[in-house]
Design a protein around this motif. Sequence first.
Motif, PDB file in Angstrom:
ATOM      1  N   GLN A  77       1.080   7.217  -6.710  1.00 45.13           N
ATOM      2  CA  GLN A  77       0.088   8.199  -7.148  1.00 45.13           C
ATOM      3  C   GLN A  77       0.526   9.615  -6.796  1.00 45.13           C
ATOM      4  O   GLN A  77       0.436  10.531  -7.611  1.00 45.13           O
ATOM      5  CB  GLN A  77      -1.266   7.880  -6.506  1.00 45.13           C
ATOM      6  CG  GLN A  77      -1.765   6.486  -6.871  1.00 45.13           C
ATOM      7  CD  GLN A  77      -3.119   6.184  -6.241  1.00 45.13           C
ATOM      8  OE1 GLN A  77      -4.034   6.981  -6.289  1.00 45.13           O
ATOM      9  NE2 GLN A  77      -3.231   5.023  -5.633  1.00 45.13           N
ATOM     10  N   LYS A 117      -4.406   9.382   1.397  1.00 43.08           N
ATOM     11  CA  LYS A 117      -3.211   8.528   1.297  1.00 43.08           C
ATOM     12  C   LYS A 117      -2.268   8.813   2.454  1.00 43.08           C
ATOM     13  O   LYS A 117      -1.128   9.261   2.260  1.00 43.08           O
ATOM     14  CB  LYS A 117      -2.518   8.745  -0.037  1.00 43.08           C
ATOM     15  CG  LYS A 117      -3.480   8.668  -1.213  1.00 43.08           C
ATOM     16  CD  LYS A 117      -2.754   8.601  -2.523  1.00 43.08           C
ATOM     17  CE  LYS A 117      -3.709   8.795  -3.668  1.00 43.08           C
ATOM     18  NZ  LYS A 117      -4.285  10.168  -3.689  1.00 43.08           N
ATOM     19  N   THR A 161       2.008   1.943  -3.499  1.00 38.73           N
ATOM     20  CA  THR A 161       0.968   2.361  -4.451  1.00 38.73           C
ATOM     21  C   THR A 161       0.516   3.792  -4.152  1.00 38.73           C
ATOM     22  O   THR A 161       0.347   4.601  -5.073  1.00 38.73           O
ATOM     23  CB  THR A 161      -0.246   1.425  -4.365  1.00 38.73           C
ATOM     24  OG1 THR A 161      -0.571   1.235  -2.998  1.00 38.73           O
ATOM     25  CG2 THR A 161       0.064   0.095  -5.003  1.00 38.73           C
ATOM     26  N   GLU A 162       0.353   4.109  -2.864  1.00 40.27           N
ATOM     27  CA  GLU A 162      -0.063   5.473  -2.535  1.00 40.27           C
ATOM     28  C   GLU A 162       0.982   6.472  -2.992  1.00 40.27           C
ATOM     29  O   GLU A 162       0.667   7.503  -3.587  1.00 40.27           O
ATOM     30  CB  GLU A 162      -0.285   5.592  -1.027  1.00 40.27           C
ATOM     31  CG  GLU A 162      -1.537   4.900  -0.545  1.00 40.27           C
ATOM     32  CD  GLU A 162      -1.876   5.220   0.898  1.00 40.27           C
ATOM     33  OE1 GLU A 162      -2.772   4.560   1.436  1.00 40.27           O
ATOM     34  OE2 GLU A 162      -1.238   6.111   1.487  1.00 40.27           O
ATOM     35  N   GLY A 207       0.795  -1.223   0.000  1.00 35.41           N
ATOM     36  CA  GLY A 207       0.000   0.000   0.000  1.00 35.41           C
ATOM     37  C   GLY A 207       0.824   1.267   0.000  1.00 35.41           C
ATOM     38  O   GLY A 207       0.526   2.207  -0.743  1.00 35.41           O
ATOM     39  N   ALA A 208       1.877   1.287   0.819  1.00 34.47           N
ATOM     40  CA  ALA A 208       2.685   2.508   0.892  1.00 34.47           C
ATOM     41  C   ALA A 208       3.213   2.851  -0.493  1.00 34.47           C
ATOM     42  O   ALA A 208       3.156   4.008  -0.926  1.00 34.47           O
ATOM     43  CB  ALA A 208       3.835   2.295   1.865  1.00 34.47           C
TER      44      ALA A 208
END
Lengths: 663, 663
Positions: free
Chosen positions: A168, A370, A164-165, A161-162
Amino acid sequence: MATSDSTRQGHQKKNERRSAQATAVLRMAGTVRQLLSETGHIPPASRALVELMCLPVTALWCRVLRFDPQAPTWPDRDRFLVPSASMLPLLDIMLSLTGSSGPYKTPQNTHTEIAPGPASYGIAAAAGMALGEQTLASRFGRSLINHRTWAVVQDTDLASGAATEVAQLAGQSGLDRLTLLVASLSDSPSPELITSLALFQASGWNIRKITAGDLSSVTSALAAALRSRKPTLIVCSPSPARKSSDEQNSLPPAELTGPWSLTARRGASARRSWLRRLVRHRQRSTFQREQMEQLPPLLSEDWLRTWRWHMRRSHDRSTKNASLVAFHTLAGLLPEIMCLSSSALPLPSDILTDHTLSPPENSTVICGSKAEGMSGLMIGLALHGGLLACCQAPLIAADRMMTALRMVAFMRRKVLLLLTENKLNQDCLSGGLLSAEQLPALRAIPHLAVFRPANVHETFQCWEAALRWKDGPCVLSLTPDENPDTPFPKSCFGSPSRGGYLLQHQHAPQVTLIASGSEVAIALEASHHLAKQEIRTAVVSLPCWKLFADQPETYRQKVLGGSGIRVGIEAASGFGWEQWLSPGGVFVDMNALNISAQTGTSYDRSGSIAEAVCEVVKHHLFASGMMRDSLPQAGLPSVDKNAESHSGKVIKQEWKTQQWQSK
Amino acid sequence: MATSDSTRQGHQKKNERRSAQATAVLRMAGTVRQLLSETGHIPPASRALVELMCLPVTALWCRVLRFDPQAPTWPDRDRFLVPSASMLPLLDIMLSLTGSSGPYKTPQNTHTEIAPGPASYGIAAAAGMALGEQTLASRFGRSLINHRTWAVVQDTDLASGAATEVAQLAGQSGLDRLTLLVASLSDSPSPELITSLALFQASGWNIRKITAGDLSSVTSALAAALRSRKPTLIVCSPSPARKSSDEQNSLPPAELTGPWSLTARRGASARRSWLRRLVRHRQRSTFQREQMEQLPPLLSEDWLRTWRWHMRRSHDRSTKNASLVAFHTLAGLLPEIMCLSSSALPLPSDILTDHTLSPPENSTVICGSKAEGMSGLMIGLALHGGLLACCQAPLIAADRMMTALRMVAFMRRKVLLLLTENKLNQDCLSGGLLSAEQLPALRAIPHLAVFRPANVHETFQCWEAALRWKDGPCVLSLTPDENPDTPFPKSCFGSPSRGGYLLQHQHAPQVTLIASGSEVAIALEASHHLAKQEIRTAVVSLPCWKLFADQPETYRQKVLGGSGIRVGIEAASGFGWEQWLSPGGVFVDMNALNISAQTGTSYDRSGSIAEAVCEVVKHHLFASGMMRDSLPQAGLPSVDKNAESHSGKVIKQEWKTQQWQSK
């Protein structure tokens, strides 16, 4: 004809030069591979990775990377991150070959930009550094700030997750000087990798897939990264025939000074011209002050004055508002402040009209939901240097920022984190999680100072203490709850800047009410109630545990008081409070504080809550035999006997479940 | 001709029926909209959302959703999640219209599947429920388990890390019965939304974009979701002209019993036939036992026997290995166990040969580095019912699972979380974060029990206690460190299953060494050293604080001992330890425990470490005047005076920075 001849010759020259460089790189790679094979204790999994990335990393260091072995802390150096411990041997060899000394673990060797941790946070930190570069370049121009950020990671790190955030966020703010070298061991890309690449592509990244063994494709990929207008992702997969460049008979390091000194010379000369530019630069003094992380002289005086001047116009007396004004005034005085925020930082309407107080638009990045990616960027900003990272988020998101906070604290870097609690009634009525419950987890992190100011006055003092806190990151936990109109009394002893102080004191108090944040007002209210019933109380505000724990024993004793029952009041889990409660002390939490919320009426910090606290206090005074009073009437929260611990009763956090189970 | 006539008539009938249903839905939507306009205290932002989703949700409830208002806890009901508090008013109206009573906050009304929290975790929980449905269906067949999971979220929720991780996991395990209704307020999709959709698409989701106001497109999208072989995402955006279905003159609820009773009847009849199938089902008793979350009789006896039988063959004496065997044996006895793991759960080689012990392949989901998504799935599994979720991850990832743990604990659901610590020397030599540092944060969560067993024997007892823990989730923190060959002494008093017990005791001890996990062995070693110097010691193992705190005062006193200095030993930050240390107690942490690590030698739990502890103990005995000995020699970790708190000195965690700053 002559021209064509000359051009031909030019081409030949170019080809020769290129081939010479190529051979140099390949020879280096050979040596690196040899050194790797000599280094023991590399687990097989990471050995495959390291060997895969050997050629790309060597090419990067030989041909592209901008660094000066003589000046490892040069502010305009390229940042090269190896976040995961598995690939550190490669970095180690690079450092030893470039003549930089020291094990990679210590920051003495500042070629190592980050301590090993979760690799996805390495990606985030790299993005943060690129963001820092971008911001500083916009302030000082490319003549002073003109470097890039490189990170070597593994394909599996991209999925978390870190990462992917952050992908972005990096795309959103167009960090074109960020390049990730991704090691992908599988010959054919895994579905997971395909998904990640799709996300990175959609977020505005350049994706390039190369064979790690093929020098020409490596070089062209690096060149493309230099040209690119977007952040770049270079996926290095093994060549079908792994033997690609093993034919290079590897030579002893002694002979390799040639190419390396070339690289080193390039870096050194770049740095010399940079220094010349710095001398001529008109913002030189500011730049140097910020690089040395010094605050301008007389900062606090100016800050306090402007803050007071603005606050006199504001009618909202919440600590959140006071802190917002404090932040904006500080941002006016400290240009190095860089703000990451989950939402735009609004100024209270009654101040907004004032144009001397402009929010730092240019240096604010809105990260939305995020929070984890934001916390990752925070690491990078903290490590880049020349910036003071301020992060703003709801306290409920603190869990998702915990890893980053741990890393920053571990590396002893400075970061200001502004966390906004929910209004307590909001918490209760939505029936969801309590934001204030994250406090113990934050307080448990070493070198991290958590401030929870109780009113406007404390807010500024906490801000100042946070700014002066040298040990690591700081968290300010703020509430939008309005303070009651009755102003606090002046401090009897001590001051908020010492972490805790005596707010109100009667001679030989039977009870010492200890609270922080919104709950201090409750404690004061309760002390008034108790005074009416001739119970002598003292009220202590404890905005920062770490600072208070650093005070000498005598000070702490004088504040907390020797005699009498100590009662801790906080809208959080009581974990860790025992250190302030003497044996026989009590902790009052939501169980008592939310009686009004349970009955559906909105949370007011006077009235019912304070009375509930009084009941608890009287109950325990009676139990301890310090009060010869009639039994307190019913309706007080029952003391859970099981929760007794030898150093103070702790009323367990039952209210939620009560509410939960209630019709 | 006749045939064509009949077909034409059939078509007509169908059209009439369809239009009748359509009008019914539209009338309902009108009423819902009216009720919404009547409900006060909805913030404008969420009001827009709710009005947007009004028609899709109504259509879902009228036409598709499978539920029986009379039996809200029906195991085979469709799950309908509204994770974010902002959209709860809509759910509230739906519930009141379907005749289900009670405010949505309380679980009495079990139509509400989840407590409001971070919306991205609502998405994750929905995926977890779909995963639970999939698993149970594969065990009991579609005749018993045949429901779907629906969640209503906002487009901004899709971007956060938890959502992206879960999107990939859901695609990976093909949860085709999961549908997300996404409210997107902006007419044109934002770049953020486009990115998220790209990710979902790449992870194997069906994406459909519809106009929320247009019933036909809504219906077709829902129908497509029912047919789909992939998880489905329906993006509902406002129609250019918002007036689409406002023309429907909304009627008083009294008249609306018609369509609703229709829906309700459909659900009721579905449930009746389900009950008939259940009666005939051959696994009926198992199904019912699991649904009632009861353990089979004689479980512990069988479990202990098989566990012992396997352990006798294993040579690896680490608690991690013991717990792996415990898990696999338990999985053999409890079919409802569902395992989420960050990596495949390997059996130790010396047991692997044994085929009676097959790891539960069918019910294990490998989540890789997506710890946050995994924790989100965990919520869903815990809430679905009929399953016991076991989660396995490295302890260092605990931070990323904290929010989910908080939510599960808050809802008092049962989950087993197996966290593996790094080997301590690994931690120290890599110079990275300490895994064990997450412990205080975990212990601070209410209703969550943290177990940290010290040896093989304790491991099983902790497993059993964890299985019996009713209050909420459990965490077992395990270490791959081998226990020393010297077996522990038998317990003198108490047992691990009571949270803490007296492992070794000499008459009138001057020192009580309190430790947990790997550090107990150090404490024992140290006590031997001290015994040689005629210092009487007691050793206490404290595997679970919560259980121990629940014991009666007398038991705790007898274990911890009244007299003598209490010394806490743990490879973590000392936060919270004060509750076990009497005034004047000491906490020894990495500062002492990593002397050997600092000197570069690998971490061994006998020898140097234990001696270091002895030095600290002797130092404090001397300082407290309980020992008339010569001053202990130099080289002991200095006691940071600042860290003194009135209830026990705590040696601050300095080692890392020492190491960090060392050359």
